[in-house]
Enzyme design. Structure first.
Site, mmCIF file in Angstrom:
data_model
loop_
_atom_site.group_PDB
_atom_site.id
_atom_site.type_symbol
_atom_site.label_atom_id
_atom_site.label_comp_id
_atom_site.label_asym_id
_atom_site.label_seq_id
_atom_site.Cartn_x
_atom_site.Cartn_y
_atom_site.Cartn_z
ATOM 1 N N CYS A 72 13.513 -9.780 27.960
ATOM 2 C CA CYS A 72 13.655 -8.882 26.802
ATOM 3 C C CYS A 72 14.723 -7.814 26.951
ATOM 4 C CB CYS A 72 12.315 -8.256 26.438
ATOM 5 S SG CYS A 72 11.666 -7.060 27.643
ATOM 6 N N HIS A 108 7.573 -3.936 27.397
ATOM 7 C CA HIS A 108 8.422 -4.756 26.534
ATOM 8 C C HIS A 108 9.386 -3.845 25.782
ATOM 9 C CE1 HIS A 108 9.780 -8.013 24.114
ATOM 10 N NE2 HIS A 108 9.190 -7.634 23.011
ATOM 11 N N ASP A 123 13.374 -8.635 17.353
ATOM 12 C CA ASP A 123 12.991 -8.963 18.726
ATOM 13 C C ASP A 123 13.448 -10.388 19.024
ATOM 14 O OD1 ASP A 123 11.871 -9.166 21.220
ATOM 15 O OD2 ASP A 123 9.802 -8.836 20.581
#
Length: 218
Positions: A72, A108, A123
């Site tokens: 991420c 995250h 995302d």
């Protein structure tokens, strides 16, 4: 790396776009889906014992020039820099994964884009039930993205992203709107790449998103 020095042409070539997307919702959707389908989500460095760098130059080299993927901080970091270089109003946010069996820290990272049409969550790095396109920050609206359905729910001071899984709504992660910087995720990056409690250390994970499929290698 200021927006004006980001290698936007090389980035667009990497994700298969010829022209710069417009700075609106349609352009943001085009940008996110192009990167999602071109850049794999993967933790190969973690599994190989290689340090995962959060330096902008290292991420640009890895994903754009080496044509690799990342997890991420890398893929969403790249997306945020590209969006900013194109003129979007970008914020990084910390998010709390909710697929672990116990309450988790905000390890995250997601991207919030402010548009005249509203605020949108983006995302490109959550994996199995990750978003397929931007989703407006609004409560309870069910959004169909390809074959998946999502919604955002307000729980106290946080937003919770939920997705349909096996016929039921399943919480994916929660977040608030306090802005962060990439350097704020250095401790989370170390934890995700070293702790035996994390899925990234436990097993190899590669996810290739396609318009009609989500291919997962573990």
């Amino acid at each position: 790396m200021p927006p004006e020095s980001f290698p936007i042409d090389a980035y667009l070539a990497r994700i298969g776009l010829v022209d710069k997307p417009a700075v609106n919702l349609a352009g943001l959707t085009q940008l996110m889906r192009a990167q999602l389908f071109a850049v794999p989500f993967e933790n190969i460095y973690v599994q190989a014992g290689v340090r995962v760098s959060l330096e902008q130059a290292a991420i640009v080299d890895k994903i754009i020039h080496q044509r690799r993927g990342g997890y991420c901080y890398e893929v969403n970091g790249l997306f945020a820099w590209a969006a900013a270089a194109l003129g979007f109003n970008v914020r990084l946010l910390g998010a709390r994964p909710m697929f672990y069996p116990k309450r988790w820290a905000k390890t995250h990272m997601v991207v919030l884009i402010d548009l005249p049409e509203g605020r949108y969550l983006c995302d490109t790095g959550f994996g199995r039930l990750g978003l397929r396109a931007p989703i407006e920050i609004a409560e309870g609206i069910v959004v169909q993205q390809d074959w998946d359905r999502y919604r955002l729910m307000r729980v106290q001071h946080e937003w919770v992203l939920q997705a349909i899984n096996g016929g039921d709504w399943e919480s994916q992660f929660s977040f608030d709107e306090n802005p962060a910087e990439l350097i704020d995720f250095i401790p989370a990056n170390y934890f995700n790449s070293h702790s035996l409690d994390t899925i990234f250390v436990q097993k190899l994970l590669v996810i290739v998103h396609q318009p009609q499929a989500r291919l997962i290698l573990t």
